[in-house]
Design an enzyme around this catalytic site. Structure first.
Site, mmCIF file in Angstrom:
data_model
loop_
_atom_site.group_PDB
_atom_site.id
_atom_site.type_symbol
_atom_site.label_atom_id
_atom_site.label_comp_id
_atom_site.label_asym_id
_atom_site.label_seq_id
_atom_site.Cartn_x
_atom_site.Cartn_y
_atom_site.Cartn_z
ATOM 1 N N THR A 147 9.955 -7.161 -13.168
ATOM 2 C CA THR A 147 9.519 -7.170 -11.770
ATOM 3 C C THR A 147 8.900 -8.523 -11.457
ATOM 4 O O THR A 147 8.466 -9.244 -12.369
ATOM 5 C CB THR A 147 8.480 -6.060 -11.495
ATOM 6 O OG1 THR A 147 8.068 -6.112 -10.142
ATOM 7 C CG2 THR A 147 7.253 -6.210 -12.370
ATOM 8 N N ASN B 299 6.471 -8.397 -9.236
ATOM 9 C CA ASN B 299 5.246 -7.914 -8.623
ATOM 10 C C ASN B 299 4.136 -7.779 -9.673
ATOM 11 O O ASN B 299 4.111 -6.819 -10.436
ATOM 12 C CB ASN B 299 5.578 -6.553 -7.971
ATOM 13 C CG ASN B 299 4.375 -5.929 -7.318
ATOM 14 O OD1 ASN B 299 3.256 -6.385 -7.500
ATOM 15 N ND2 ASN B 299 4.618 -4.869 -6.551
ATOM 16 N N LYS C 50 1.964 -4.586 -10.128
ATOM 17 C CA LYS C 50 2.499 -3.503 -10.965
ATOM 18 C C LYS C 50 2.076 -3.674 -12.405
ATOM 19 O O LYS C 50 1.792 -2.710 -13.106
ATOM 20 C CB LYS C 50 4.026 -3.499 -10.890
ATOM 21 C CG LYS C 50 4.515 -2.664 -9.760
ATOM 22 C CD LYS C 50 5.901 -2.134 -9.967
ATOM 23 C CE LYS C 50 6.230 -1.295 -8.749
ATOM 24 N NZ LYS C 50 7.608 -1.412 -8.365
ATOM 25 N N ASP D 208 12.059 1.905 -10.898
ATOM 26 C CA ASP D 208 12.377 2.028 -9.478
ATOM 27 C C ASP D 208 11.688 3.276 -8.926
ATOM 28 O O ASP D 208 11.730 4.347 -9.545
ATOM 29 C CB ASP D 208 13.896 2.134 -9.284
ATOM 30 C CG ASP D 208 14.294 1.735 -7.872
ATOM 31 O OD1 ASP D 208 13.720 0.769 -7.340
ATOM 32 O OD2 ASP D 208 15.166 2.401 -7.283
ATOM 33 N N TYR E 24 3.854 4.352 1.731
ATOM 34 C CA TYR E 24 3.728 5.605 2.481
ATOM 35 C C TYR E 24 2.432 6.368 2.174
ATOM 36 O O TYR E 24 2.255 7.496 2.633
ATOM 37 C CB TYR E 24 4.931 6.515 2.170
ATOM 38 C CG TYR E 24 6.260 5.934 2.607
ATOM 39 C CD1 TYR E 24 6.762 6.175 3.886
ATOM 40 C CD2 TYR E 24 7.026 5.152 1.752
ATOM 41 C CE1 TYR E 24 7.986 5.646 4.297
ATOM 42 C CE2 TYR E 24 8.244 4.614 2.146
ATOM 43 C CZ TYR E 24 8.720 4.861 3.416
ATOM 44 O OH TYR E 24 9.921 4.338 3.824
ATOM 45 N N LYS F 117 -5.911 7.499 -7.771
ATOM 46 C CA LYS F 117 -4.460 7.571 -7.533
ATOM 47 C C LYS F 117 -3.693 7.343 -8.842
ATOM 48 O O LYS F 117 -2.709 8.029 -9.131
ATOM 49 C CB LYS F 117 -4.037 6.539 -6.484
ATOM 50 C CG LYS F 117 -2.531 6.577 -6.248
ATOM 51 C CD LYS F 117 -2.023 5.562 -5.252
ATOM 52 C CE LYS F 117 -0.504 5.453 -5.352
ATOM 53 N NZ LYS F 117 0.060 4.367 -4.566
ATOM 54 N N HIS G 246 3.180 9.157 -9.510
ATOM 55 C CA HIS G 246 4.512 9.258 -10.121
ATOM 56 C C HIS G 246 4.665 8.217 -11.220
ATOM 57 O O HIS G 246 5.248 8.485 -12.254
ATOM 58 C CB HIS G 246 5.588 9.089 -9.049
ATOM 59 C CG HIS G 246 5.325 7.961 -8.097
ATOM 60 N ND1 HIS G 246 4.126 7.809 -7.436
ATOM 61 C CD2 HIS G 246 6.073 6.893 -7.709
ATOM 62 C CE1 HIS G 246 4.163 6.717 -6.672
ATOM 63 N NE2 HIS G 246 5.333 6.148 -6.826
ATOM 64 N N ARG G 247 4.098 7.000 -10.989
ATOM 65 C CA ARG G 247 4.202 5.979 -12.037
ATOM 66 C C ARG G 247 3.423 6.416 -13.271
ATOM 67 O O ARG G 247 3.914 6.305 -14.397
ATOM 68 C CB ARG G 247 3.680 4.624 -11.532
ATOM 69 C CG ARG G 247 4.800 3.718 -11.030
ATOM 70 C CD ARG G 247 4.272 2.394 -10.526
ATOM 71 N NE ARG G 247 3.432 2.592 -9.364
ATOM 72 C CZ ARG G 247 3.910 2.787 -8.136
ATOM 73 N NH1 ARG G 247 5.197 2.777 -7.924
ATOM 74 N NH2 ARG G 247 3.105 2.980 -7.125
#
Ligand code: IMP
Length: 196
Positions: free
Chosen positions: A7, A9, A12, A72, A154, A174, A179-180
């Protein structure tokens, strides 16, 4: 052990390093493409999260010959047959706020029971002889308006219960339910065995 996170980013990297540390993994160094001076765009041409995760992992592994993670993520809304899905970041074509507006608009007159959704994270991990996939999800429903100022994407319309959106949680809160997180703890389990 050095692992490439395919990535550009670097936020992340921090999130994932925190998950590693919280789960007792301290002997793994994570480098991103940016850390290696690679700024090339990777074309996410896959039609599924799995394909896009593979494209990223394969790109990194081929170029740098390091064990590589491709990841992803996106939002899936039941009422919209899983959309925005792999198109989450470019759903409206007009940026994040417009993406949120588009979702709110599409669910305008939809009752709460039909607003179920989930975030999904798919990891592809490639090293010499192995290509493994790990999937993590986080479940909720789409609210009727934005709530909270934290997070990104979102998060302000992703309700985890009637009082809280993901954007109302701290980063730490969080990162324990995301999900990560749920995908990366599966990879961590594998890496713990692998490095024994
Ligand atoms: P990526 O694959 O992690 O870059 O995620 C693609 C897109 O999915 C992001 O640009 C967001 O729109 C959405 N997304 C993924 N994860 C999250 C999250 O944790 N919160 C809010 N939106 C997310």
């Amino acid at each position: 052990m050095k692992i490439l996170l395919a990535t550009h980013n670097n936020n992340k990297k921090k999130e994932i390093l925190d998950i590693f540390k919280d789960n007792g993994v301290r002997d793994i160094e994570i480098v991103t493409l940016e850390d290696l001076g690679d700024y090339e765009d990777i074309d996410e041409t896959g039609l599924t999260f799995k394909e896009n995760a593979f494209i990223k992992a394969h790109y990194g592994f081929n170029k740098f010959h390091l064990p590589t993670i491709g990841e992803d993520s996106g939002l899936e809304i039941d009422y919209l047959d899983g959309r925005p899905g792999i198109y989450s970041s470019r759903y409206s074509g007009l940026g994040n706020e417009a993406n949120i507006d588009k979702v709110l608009n599409e669910l305008k007159n939809v009752k709460k029971e039909d607003r179920k959704c989930n975030f999904i994270c798919t990891i592809c991990f490639i090293e010499d002889k192995v290509t493994n996939y790990y999937i993590g999800k986080c479940y909720g429903y789409i609210g009727y308006e934005r709530k909270g100022n934290n997070g990104f994407g979102y998060d302000p319309i992703f309700m985890i219960d009637d009082n809280s959106s993901l954007a109302m949680l701290s980063e730490d809160e969080k990162n324990k339910i995301s999900h990560r997180y749920n995908a990366f703890i599966k990879l961590i389990d594998y890496l713990k065995d692998y490095s024994k």
